[in-house]
Design an enzyme around this catalytic site. Structure first.
Site, PDB file in Angstrom:
ATOM      1  N   ARG A 167       5.536 -15.841  -3.651  1.00 25.27           N
ATOM      2  CA  ARG A 167       4.188 -16.639  -3.680  1.00 25.27           C
ATOM      3  C   ARG A 167       3.798 -17.118  -5.076  1.00 25.27           C
ATOM      4  NH1 ARG A 167      -1.155 -15.447  -4.584  1.00 25.27           N
ATOM      5  NH2 ARG A 167      -0.796 -13.613  -5.661  1.00 25.27           N
ATOM      6  N   LEU A 226      -4.826  -6.414 -13.259  1.00 21.83           N
ATOM      7  CA  LEU A 226      -4.298  -7.463 -13.670  1.00 21.83           C
ATOM      8  C   LEU A 226      -4.742  -8.304 -14.796  1.00 21.83           C
ATOM      9  CD1 LEU A 226      -2.263  -9.639 -11.831  1.00 21.83           C
ATOM     10  CD2 LEU A 226      -4.287 -10.465 -11.652  1.00 21.83           C
ATOM     11  N   HIS A 260       3.783  -8.646 -10.076  1.00 22.76           N
ATOM     12  CA  HIS A 260       3.093  -9.468 -10.996  1.00 22.76           C
ATOM     13  C   HIS A 260       3.562  -9.108 -12.708  1.00 22.76           C
ATOM     14  CE1 HIS A 260      -0.010 -11.721 -13.324  1.00 22.76           C
ATOM     15  NE2 HIS A 260      -0.336 -12.282 -12.340  1.00 22.76           N
ATOM     16  N   HIS A 286       1.864  -6.386  -6.714  1.00 22.30           N
ATOM     17  CA  HIS A 286       0.877  -7.308  -6.613  1.00 22.30           C
ATOM     18  C   HIS A 286       0.460  -7.878  -5.326  1.00 22.30           C
ATOM     19  CE1 HIS A 286      -2.094 -10.116  -8.268  1.00 22.30           C
ATOM     20  NE2 HIS A 286      -1.555 -11.194  -7.930  1.00 22.30           N
ATOM     21  N   GLU A 343      -2.581 -15.011 -14.478  1.00 21.83           N
ATOM     22  CA  GLU A 343      -1.884 -15.694 -14.985  1.00 21.83           C
ATOM     23  C   GLU A 343      -2.678 -16.825 -15.603  1.00 21.83           C
ATOM     24  OE1 GLU A 343       1.053 -16.325 -11.967  1.00 21.83           O
ATOM     25  OE2 GLU A 343       1.455 -18.399 -12.536  1.00 21.83           O
ATOM     26  N   PHE A 347      -0.710 -23.764 -13.248  1.00 18.66           N
ATOM     27  CA  PHE A 347      -0.407 -22.349 -12.724  1.00 18.66           C
ATOM     28  C   PHE A 347       1.079 -22.446 -12.820  1.00 18.66           C
ATOM     29  CE2 PHE A 347      -2.606 -18.756 -10.342  1.00 18.66           C
ATOM     30  CZ  PHE A 347      -3.543 -18.666 -11.572  1.00 18.66           C
ATOM     31  N   GLU A 371      -3.596 -11.772   3.761  1.00 22.63           N
ATOM     32  CA  GLU A 371      -2.606 -11.237   3.217  1.00 22.63           C
ATOM     33  C   GLU A 371      -1.722 -10.487   4.200  1.00 22.63           C
ATOM     34  OE1 GLU A 371      -2.805  -9.378  -0.817  1.00 22.63           O
ATOM     35  OE2 GLU A 371      -1.053  -8.356  -0.683  1.00 22.63           O
ATOM     36  N   GLY A 397     -12.236  -6.696   9.048  1.00 24.44           N
ATOM     37  CA  GLY A 397     -11.887  -6.925   7.738  1.00 24.44           C
ATOM     38  C   GLY A 397     -12.852  -8.104   7.284  1.00 24.44           C
ATOM     39  N   ALA A 398     -13.316  -7.781   6.020  1.00 29.54           N
ATOM     40  CA  ALA A 398     -14.168  -8.865   5.590  1.00 29.54           C
ATOM     41  C   ALA A 398     -13.938  -9.223   4.148  1.00 29.54           C
ATOM     42  CB  ALA A 398     -15.609  -8.038   5.504  1.00 29.54           C
ATOM     43  N   GLY A 399     -12.463  -9.616   3.686  1.00 30.86           N
ATOM     44  CA  GLY A 399     -12.131 -10.084   2.501  1.00 30.86           C
ATOM     45  C   GLY A 399     -12.196 -11.640   2.889  1.00 30.86           C
ATOM     46  N   GLY A 400     -11.611 -12.416   1.837  1.00 33.49           N
ATOM     47  CA  GLY A 400     -11.754 -13.831   2.338  1.00 33.49           C
ATOM     48  C   GLY A 400     -11.242 -14.479   3.414  1.00 33.49           C
ATOM     49  N   ARG A 451       6.727 -16.034 -10.813  1.00 31.35           N
ATOM     50  CA  ARG A 451       6.232 -14.534 -11.218  1.00 31.35           C
ATOM     51  C   ARG A 451       7.572 -13.766 -11.316  1.00 31.35           C
ATOM     52  NH1 ARG A 451       0.422 -14.216  -8.200  1.00 31.35           N
ATOM     53  NH2 ARG A 451      -0.689 -15.464  -9.860  1.00 31.35           N
TER      54      ARG A 451
HETATM   55  C1  FAD Z   1      -5.665  -8.540  -9.047  1.00 32.43           C
HETATM   56  C2  FAD Z   1      -5.385  -9.858  -7.936  1.00 32.43           C
HETATM   57  C3  FAD Z   1      -5.497 -10.846  -8.396  1.00 32.43           C
HETATM   58  C4  FAD Z   1      -5.289 -11.922  -7.689  1.00 32.43           C
HETATM   59  N1  FAD Z   1      -5.359 -13.340  -7.877  1.00 32.43           N
HETATM   60  C5  FAD Z   1      -5.109 -14.235  -7.150  1.00 32.43           C
HETATM   61  C6  FAD Z   1      -5.237 -15.543  -7.534  1.00 32.43           C
HETATM   62  O1  FAD Z   1      -5.857 -15.915  -8.652  1.00 32.43           O
HETATM   63  N2  FAD Z   1      -5.122 -16.451  -6.598  1.00 32.43           N
HETATM   64  C7  FAD Z   1      -4.915 -16.389  -5.392  1.00 32.43           C
HETATM   65  O2  FAD Z   1      -4.580 -17.160  -4.576  1.00 32.43           O
HETATM   66  N3  FAD Z   1      -4.487 -15.111  -5.050  1.00 32.43           N
HETATM   67  C8  FAD Z   1      -4.819 -14.056  -5.962  1.00 32.43           C
HETATM   68  N4  FAD Z   1      -4.468 -12.729  -5.620  1.00 32.43           N
HETATM   69  C9  FAD Z   1      -4.115 -12.544  -3.962  1.00 32.43           C
HETATM   70  C10 FAD Z   1      -5.211 -12.473  -3.029  1.00 32.43           C
HETATM   71  O3  FAD Z   1      -6.573 -12.204  -3.769  1.00 32.43           O
HETATM   72  C11 FAD Z   1      -5.132 -11.656  -1.912  1.00 32.43           C
HETATM   73  O4  FAD Z   1      -3.971 -11.784  -1.478  1.00 32.43           O
HETATM   74  C12 FAD Z   1      -6.250 -11.786  -0.992  1.00 32.43           C
HETATM   75  O5  FAD Z   1      -7.697 -11.642  -1.691  1.00 32.43           O
HETATM   76  C13 FAD Z   1      -6.254 -11.087   0.420  1.00 32.43           C
HETATM   77  O6  FAD Z   1      -7.340 -11.268   1.036  1.00 32.43           O
HETATM   78  P1  FAD Z   1      -7.364 -10.691   2.456  1.00 32.43           P
HETATM   79  O7  FAD Z   1      -8.877 -11.137   3.119  1.00 32.43           O
HETATM   80  O8  FAD Z   1      -6.383 -10.852   2.946  1.00 32.43           O
HETATM   81  O9  FAD Z   1      -7.876  -9.095   2.291  1.00 32.43           O
HETATM   82  P2  FAD Z   1      -8.795  -8.170   1.374  1.00 32.43           P
HETATM   83  O10 FAD Z   1      -9.585  -9.061   0.580  1.00 32.43           O
HETATM   84  O11 FAD Z   1      -8.046  -7.323   0.560  1.00 32.43           O
HETATM   85  O12 FAD Z   1      -9.901  -7.696   2.462  1.00 32.43           O
HETATM   86  C14 FAD Z   1      -9.361  -6.772   3.340  1.00 32.43           C
HETATM   87  C15 FAD Z   1     -10.528  -6.445   4.209  1.00 32.43           C
HETATM   88  O13 FAD Z   1     -10.361  -5.657   5.193  1.00 32.43           O
HETATM   89  C16 FAD Z   1     -10.867  -4.684   5.367  1.00 32.43           C
HETATM   90  N5  FAD Z   1     -10.062  -3.331   5.969  1.00 32.43           N
HETATM   91  C17 FAD Z   1      -8.956  -3.040   5.597  1.00 32.43           C
HETATM   92  N6  FAD Z   1      -8.437  -1.950   6.408  1.00 32.43           N
HETATM   93  C18 FAD Z   1      -9.452  -1.642   7.265  1.00 32.43           C
HETATM   94  C19 FAD Z   1      -9.728  -1.020   8.634  1.00 32.43           C
HETATM   95  N7  FAD Z   1      -8.432  -0.104   8.800  1.00 32.43           N
HETATM   96  N8  FAD Z   1     -10.671  -0.992   9.229  1.00 32.43           N
HETATM   97  C20 FAD Z   1     -11.772  -1.959   9.016  1.00 32.43           C
HETATM   98  N9  FAD Z   1     -11.444  -2.821   7.970  1.00 32.43           N
HETATM   99  C21 FAD Z   1     -10.503  -2.724   7.232  1.00 32.43           C
HETATM  100  C22 FAD Z   1     -11.315  -4.379   4.173  1.00 32.43           C
HETATM  101  O14 FAD Z   1     -12.606  -3.387   4.298  1.00 32.43           O
HETATM  102  C23 FAD Z   1     -11.560  -5.556   3.592  1.00 32.43           C
HETATM  103  O15 FAD Z   1     -12.880  -6.016   3.904  1.00 32.43           O
HETATM  104  C24 FAD Z   1      -4.754 -11.780  -6.358  1.00 32.43           C
HETATM  105  C25 FAD Z   1      -4.697 -10.339  -5.679  1.00 32.43           C
HETATM  106  C26 FAD Z   1      -4.941  -9.540  -6.494  1.00 32.43           C
HETATM  107  C27 FAD Z   1      -4.923  -7.961  -6.299  1.00 32.43           C
END
Ligand code: FAD
Ligand code: HEM
Ligand code: SF4
Ligand code: F3S
Ligand code: FES
Lengths: 123, 141, 294, 613
Positions: D381, D245, D235, D346, D248, D113, D370, D10-13, D281
């Site tokens: 949260r 979304l 949300h 959300h 907030e 917030f 997450e 996974g390459a999110g935050g 929320r």
């Molecule tokens: C619209 C929205 C607004 C938000 N606003 C806020 C905010 O203002 N403040 C705050 O604190 N939080 C906020 N959140 C919550 C927060 O953004 C998320 O909880 C957080 O970004 C999740 O990050 P993550 O790195 O865990 O996952 P994600 O960013 O969802 O990344 C998941 C990664 O896993 C990879 N992946 C998934 N499954 C597989 C697989 N089977 N094989 C390989 N790779 C896989 C995907 O490619 C992706 O790179 C918000 C959420 C949303 C939806």
């Protein structure tokens, strides 16, 4: 940090000169058209009239400058356009030198023509 | 890398469907630029008839019988050449006006209205060309 | 000449379709829309829903290098029921889930931030999720981004685009950071404002695909990468050393000078980034820093 | 087979931060992600990142707010870790060049917030997540960290021990989306899951189509317990037609909610007399839905969020993005008219049980972001607390997996220490016993006898996935999207903001039926090139397992706490329910158990108080 100046790549210089020549050409080309189509009509042109204009040093220099800038601007423009289309490697070198050769011919011929009217560089 | 397919024709067809001022300006500028270079070469070629003419006899010159004057006159007698000259003017005017537009763009002036300035260039070119038709065709008809 | 005209192709298949009516079987219970035949693995190119709902005609580019019948690219026509607010992405999702599960495209966020679904819609690069169906003329032609290799259907190979993006060192590189771990670098509001638009890029590749120069010169950095360079070069927090280095990168043969101010990039950018403006500013920056020499 | 010290899935935050941390700690780290990093859903986060940066604020206050927000279901060690580290991590982002909004003096801006006692949410316009994601990806590029993008992780390779606590994870099985190649990724030191949330279990969600909770489902089946899954945040301000979304931040800046009669109902109807729109929320979501249910909704569906009074200048300065969202996805001009909003799924507070170092009970397996539940959010949260969680716990997991010396965790994982077994009163059989042959753990390999060497283990796991794919591709059956939409509709209808016993049981029956139907699922697209049909079919399986876990938790927890509302029990029951709901896959026969909440902080014990705003 003097080194970076050496990075004054040709691309950038040519780009800049293309703009400079363009700015110059706006004026001269407009003048040229105006003079030879509106003041004097093209169909009234004769050797003697051309000769009369050309023996004037200012006019002569302007025309020579016009020739050089236009050639540079036009040929560089063409070259650029080809490079933009992905011209690379030996082909690019070939095109480059062909264009340079063509420009040289054009310039020589142009200068000879001007001199023919002026009977050499008018001083 | 996966296999890929060059869409060739399909792509180029739909490519031009959506009108985009900047892109057409670019195409016209290219086109007019090339025409101008082409003309520059021919122009010099034609003018260089002045070189042999220079050694002609003063009386021939006075009677406009020299090869240079003759060439010009012959060419100017052709309606086609006159029409081509109008074309050349159009091409030159557009290239100048759009060239000015590009110079402004390079200076970062009026980028938001780049499409308007393109339309203005086209219209001005049209107007100038039309207005100059009488002058250009004078004596040929 | 690589393919038949799409028009002919779809007429042909309409005829095929008539001979094979089972291909559009309908079941309204689950989605209120038509359902694909269970277990039907054949491909058919016309898809019509049963009733006289308000539908929109979309024609989608199809190609798969390994599936017989898809190796020659073709356009498939789908009639998708129209709902208010429907986007191009909704339409292709509908077509996929209800008519042909093999219809392939990238998508994720549905809200114009992930940059996966830039398609070539009616002759322009657009994000599927940000393009309202109601704004488009029918039939709506949906193709993969031009100038990139097609992997399958609407999916293009983005590697080249990524390489260009990474070629400009797309990362912040200050000369020094404040001593205190909790001490931030200061940035004026004005400076943030200046780079603000440039930081919005979502790497969708629409601009790159729309640029004729990028199409011709395969090494041209392209508008998105140049914008990325702008984003850092103009950030006052970044050090002078790196800024100069960046200017050198973008000044190369395939850098800013290739841009012919075609404006296509600016026109298609879904994030409204004034790309041409940024590129022009970089050109001037480069000229200026070089002119100091004389 | 590919091999690295640390594999981040996974390459999110969270994933990116973990990878950078592992790299900092000297490990050879690689990221495997089904999406290119910049496509991750973190990019969608709008509002901001909470961090106690300024004079007058302190991490203790942040911790207090978070604990209160969690309705006393967060674990104090995790919460305090979050709040202590968040300021450093936020400044770290700033040092990496993140484009934060600025004050006149050039320092990063903060805004109020919901649920916060101090304006401590740092932000970058209304696109904070986008900037965070890109800033982190830039660091990954800078460090030259290997990224296998568009590789879908299908399963984990864990040893086949009887007890999850004895198992060890040696890597993952990936599927190259572009070519269809199945390959093993061996992790010498650790696997970090950062696969994001399970939002796609619901049909009205702010989450991306890719948020299918893969990591949660895979690890769950491999033995990691799911914690507090019933706590799903809805949300209060999502656009009715798409679920997009509206941050907030709008309410933070002073946006107001109105019902059909033009009443400012948060105050006028007494839902939150002090904080009004800025209440937490869950409170606002329920208020909106109550308004709608009692006939005061607009078009019986939504309420209005009005920000016009903020003035054009302030709106374009701070909330410009919102204007675009409302315009592009709902056709509403926020400068001219109020925006329609309604609650939508959300965020999942629950997830894979981890300690403060991101470690799960399975050896060598970590989770962050997450998909994990270190338990900072508890029952609810606070806005702006997820992004700090990504960077704080992502970093810790990265460091720990790379073998950096760290304090040992206070939170215990797995069925160790104090816990209590329980049963759930389900009308149907749960789980899926026959799903992975003879092995005890999904991803485990029997032939190798559990303690096999990692290479054989991985090869067997790869082989098992190849077979699964083969079967899916070569049989005829129904299409997964039918199953998926059934699950989503069930969840939105019955496991929503308001939950009641009968509905939850009905939901379990429907999920059972969906599970049975999934048995007949087949992939229609036979291609091995970019076969999204196959991938989504596999994701649907994950959604099923997670939807069930959410519903089981909701059914078990007979109280009203945080985001979890039960018709039968209208109050928080601290005597009985100060404990986490845990669900173990248990070889396909899910087992429910509870673990007490840790309210003992570093210097103080958090006293459950009435949560009023
Ligand atoms: C619209 C929205 C607004 C938000 N606003 C806020 C905010 O203002 N403040 C705050 O604190 N939080 C906020 N959140 C919550 C927060 O953004 C998320 O909880 C957080 O970004 C999740 O990050 P993550 O790195 O865990 O996952 P994600 O960013 O969802 O990344 C998941 C990664 O896993 C990879 N992946 C998934 N499954 C597989 C697989 N089977 N094989 C390989 N790779 C896989 C995907 O490619 C992706 O790179 C918000 C959420 C949303 C939806
Ligand atoms: C009179 C005023 C002129 C102006 C203001 C002008 C302006 C310009 C400018 C700004 C460009 C650069 C476009 C770019 O690189 O983005 C250009 C290109 C060009 N110009 Fe001119 N020009 C003028 C006259 C001429 C003349 C007289 C000729 C012919 C000799 C000419 C031939 C060209 C050519 C061939 C190009 C390249 C076109 C292409 O990209 O294919 N121009 N002109
Ligand atoms: S600059 Fe705009 S069009 Fe180009 S990749 Fe970025 S967001 Fe897409
Ligand atoms: S389209 Fe291309 S030519 Fe320049 S202005 Fe944009 S990069
Ligand atoms: S789906 Fe993410 S940009 Fe369109």
């Amino acid at each position: 940090m003097a080194e970076h100046y050496s990075s004054f790549t040709k691309g950038g210089r040519l780009w800049f000169v293309q703009r400079l020549t363009a700015a110059f050409l706006v004026i001269v080309l407009a003048f040229h058209f105006f003079l030879l189509h509106f003041v004097h009509h093209a169909d009234e042109v004769t050797f003697l009239m051309s000769q009369a204009r050309m023996t004037n040093l200012t006019y002569y220099s302007l025309m020579i400058l016009f020739l050089f800038t236009a050639t540079f601007h036009g040929v560089n423009g063409v070259y650029n356009a080809l490079v933009n289309q992905g011209l690379t490697g030996t082909k690019r070198q070939a095109v480059k030198w062909t264009l340079i050769a063509a420009s040289a011919v054009l310039l020589v011929q142009g200068v000879r023509t001007a001199n023919a009217w002026a009977g050499g560089v008018p001083i | 890398m996966s296999q890929s397919y060059n869409r060739g024709t399909i792509e180029s067809f739909s490519r031009w469907r959506e009108f985009s001022a900047g892109m057409w300006a670019w195409i016209f500028h290219k086109f007019t630029g090339w025409v101008l270079v082409g003309y520059l070469f021919t122009h010099i070629a034609v003018l260089s008839t002045a070189i042999p003419a220079a050694s002609a006899d003063p009386s021939t010159l006075a009677a406009s019988g020299d090869i240079y004057t003759q060439t010009i006159v012959t060419l100017e007698e052709l309606l086609l050449v006159r029409i081509l000259e109008v074309g050349l003017l159009a091409v030159a005017v557009f290239h100048i006006l759009n060239g000015l537009r590009l110079l402004l763009v390079d200076l970062g002036i009026g980028l938001e209205s780049q499409d308007k300035s393109f339309y203005a260039s086209v219209m001005l070119t049209g107007a100038i060309t039309v207005a100059s038709v009488p002058t250009f065709l004078a004596g040929a008809l | 000449m690589s393919t038949q005209l799409p028009q002919q192709e779809s007429e042909e298949s309409t005829a095929e379709e008539a001979a094979e009516p089972a291909a559009t079987d309908h079941d309204h219970e689950h989605t209120g829309g038509p359902r694909r035949d269970v277990g039907d693995k054949t491909t058919d190119t016309e898809h019509e829903p049963a009733d006289t709902e308000d539908t929109r005609e979309i024609r989608v580019f199809r190609y798969d290098p390994e599936i017989e019948g898809k190796q020659e690219p073709r356009f498939d026509t789908f009639h998708v029921p129209f709902t208010r607010g429907m986007t191009v992405l909704d339409a292709v999702i509908y077509a996929r889930d209800n008519f042909d599960p093999s219809l392939t495209f990238r998508h994720s966020c549905r809200q114009a931030v992930c940059g996966s679904d830039a398609f070539f819609v009616n002759g322009e690069q657009r994000l599927g999720c940000k393009t309202q169906i109601s704004d488009l003329e029918e039939p709506i032609r949906i193709e993969p981004l031009p100038h990139q290799d097609v992997v399958k259907d609407l999916v293009v190979d983005m590697d080249h685009f990524y390489e260009e993006m990474e070629a400009v060192d797309p990362y912040f590189d200050p000369d020094e950071t404040p001593d205190g771990e909790l001490e931030e670098q200061r940035q004026s509001r004005a400076n943030r404002e200046k780079v603000k638009m440039s930081t919005r890029c979502i790497w969708c590749g629409a601009c790159f695909s729309s640029c004729n120069i990028a199409a011709g010169d395969n090494e041209y950095l392209g508008p998105a990468a140049l914008n990325k360079a702008y984003r850092f070069a103009m950030d006052e927090r970044e050090g002078d050393g790196k800024t100069q280095e960046r200017l050198e990168t973008i000044e190369q043969d395939h850098g800013v000078w290739r841009c012919q101010t075609q404006f296509s990039c600016t026109n298609v950018c879904p994030k409204d980034i004034p790309l041409t403006e940024h590129i022009q500013e970089l050109k001037r920056e480069a000229v200026k820093s070089n002119l100091k020499f004389w | 087979m590919y091999e690295h010290d640390v594999i981040v899935v996974g390459a999110g935050g969270a994933g990116l931060r973990a990878a950078v941390a592992a790299d900092e700690a000297g490990a050879d780290v690689a990221i495997v992600s089904k999406l290119h990093p910049v496509r991750s859903h973190t990019g969608a986060a709008e509002g901001g990142i909470n961090a106690a940066l300024r004079e007058g604020d302190s991490w203790e206050d942040h911790a207090y707010d978070t604990m209160k927000g969690s309705d006393y279901l967060g674990d104090a060690p995790a919460i305090e870790t979050l709040c202590q580290n968040s300021p450093y991590e936020v400044i770290q982002l700033e040092h990496w060049g993140m484009a934060f909004s600025r004050e006149d003096d050039g320092r990063v801006s903060q805004r109020p917030f919901g649920g916060l006692s101090f304006p401590r949410t740092t932000y970058a316009g209304a696109e904070t997540g986008h900037h965070l994601l890109h800033t982190l990806y830039e660091q990954v590029v800078k460090r030259g960290i290997e990224v296998y993008d568009e590789w879908h992780v299908m399963n984990l390779a864990v040893t086949d021990e009887e007890r999850p606590e004895d198992r060890h994870c040696h890597g993952v099985v990936g599927y190259d989306v572009a070519s269809g190649e199945v390959s093993g990724f061996k992790a010498r030191d650790g696997v970090i899951l950062a696969t994001g949330g399970p939002g796609q279990a619901f049909d009205h969600t702010t989450n991306a189509v890719s948020c299918t909770g893969d990591g949660q489902a895979m690890a769950y089946r491999a033995g990691v317990p799911l914690e507090d899954m019933e706590f799903i945040q809805f949300h209060p301000t999502t656009l009715p037609s798409t679920g997009v979304l509206i941050s907030e931040g709008v309410r933070g800046e002073g946006g107001i909610l109105y019902n059909e009669d033009g009443e400012r109902f948060m105050f006028e109807r007494g839902y939150a007399n002090n904080d009004g729109e800025l209440a937490s929320r869950d409170v606002v979501s329920r208020a909106e839905l109550t308004e709608v249910n009692e006939g005061r909704g607009i078009e019986d569906e939504y309420v209005h969020l009005d920000m016009r009074h903020l003035g054009e200048e302030r709106i374009t300065d701070r909330l410009e993005n919102i204007l675009h969202l409302a315009e592009d996805f709902e056709g509403a001009d926020g400068l001219d008219e109020p925006m329609p909003v309604k609650p939508g799924q959300h965020y999942a507070m629950g997830g894979l049980e981890t300690d403060e170092n991101g470690e799960t009970c399975v050896g060598g397996l970590y989770a962050a972001g997450e998909c994990a539940c270190a338990s900072v959010h508890g029952a609810n949260r606070l806005g702006g607390n997820a992004l700090p969680e990504l960077i704080v716990f992502g970093k810790r997991a990265g460091h720990h997996a790379a073998g950096k010396e760290m304090e040992s965790a206070e939170i215990e994982t797995g069925q160790r220490g104090e816990f209590e077994r329980a049963t759930v009163d389900s009308p149907v059989e749960l789980g899926d016993p026959g799903s992975f042959g003879d092995a005890v753990a999904d991803g485990g390999a029997v032939a190798a006898g559990g303690t096999a060497d990692p290479d054989t283990l991985l090869e067997d796991a790869v082989e098992a996935e190849r077979q699964r794919i083969d079967e899916l591709l070569n049989t005829d059956g129904i299409h997964h999207s039918e199953v998926r939409s059934d699950v989503q509709e069930t969840m939105t209808a019955k496991v929503n903001v308001f939950r009641e016993e009968d509905g939850l049981k009905e939901a379990l029956r429907e999920l059972r039926a969906a599970r049975d139907r999934y048995e007949d699922v087949a992939v229609q697209d036979p291609s091995t090139t970019f076969n999204t049909d196959l991938l989504q079919t596999i994701e649907t399986r994950n959604i099923l397992d997670l939807a069930e876990a959410i519903t089981v938790g909701a059914l078990a927890r007979k109280e009203f706490r945080g985001a979890h509302w039960r018709a039968e029990a209208q109050e928080r029951k601290d005597d009985e329910w100060l404990k986490h709901t845990m669900l173990s896959w248990n070889e396909g026969d899910p087992e429910l158990w509870y673990r007490p909440v840790i309210l003992e902080g570093e210097n103080k014990e958090y006293e459950p108080k009435v949560r009023s705003y």
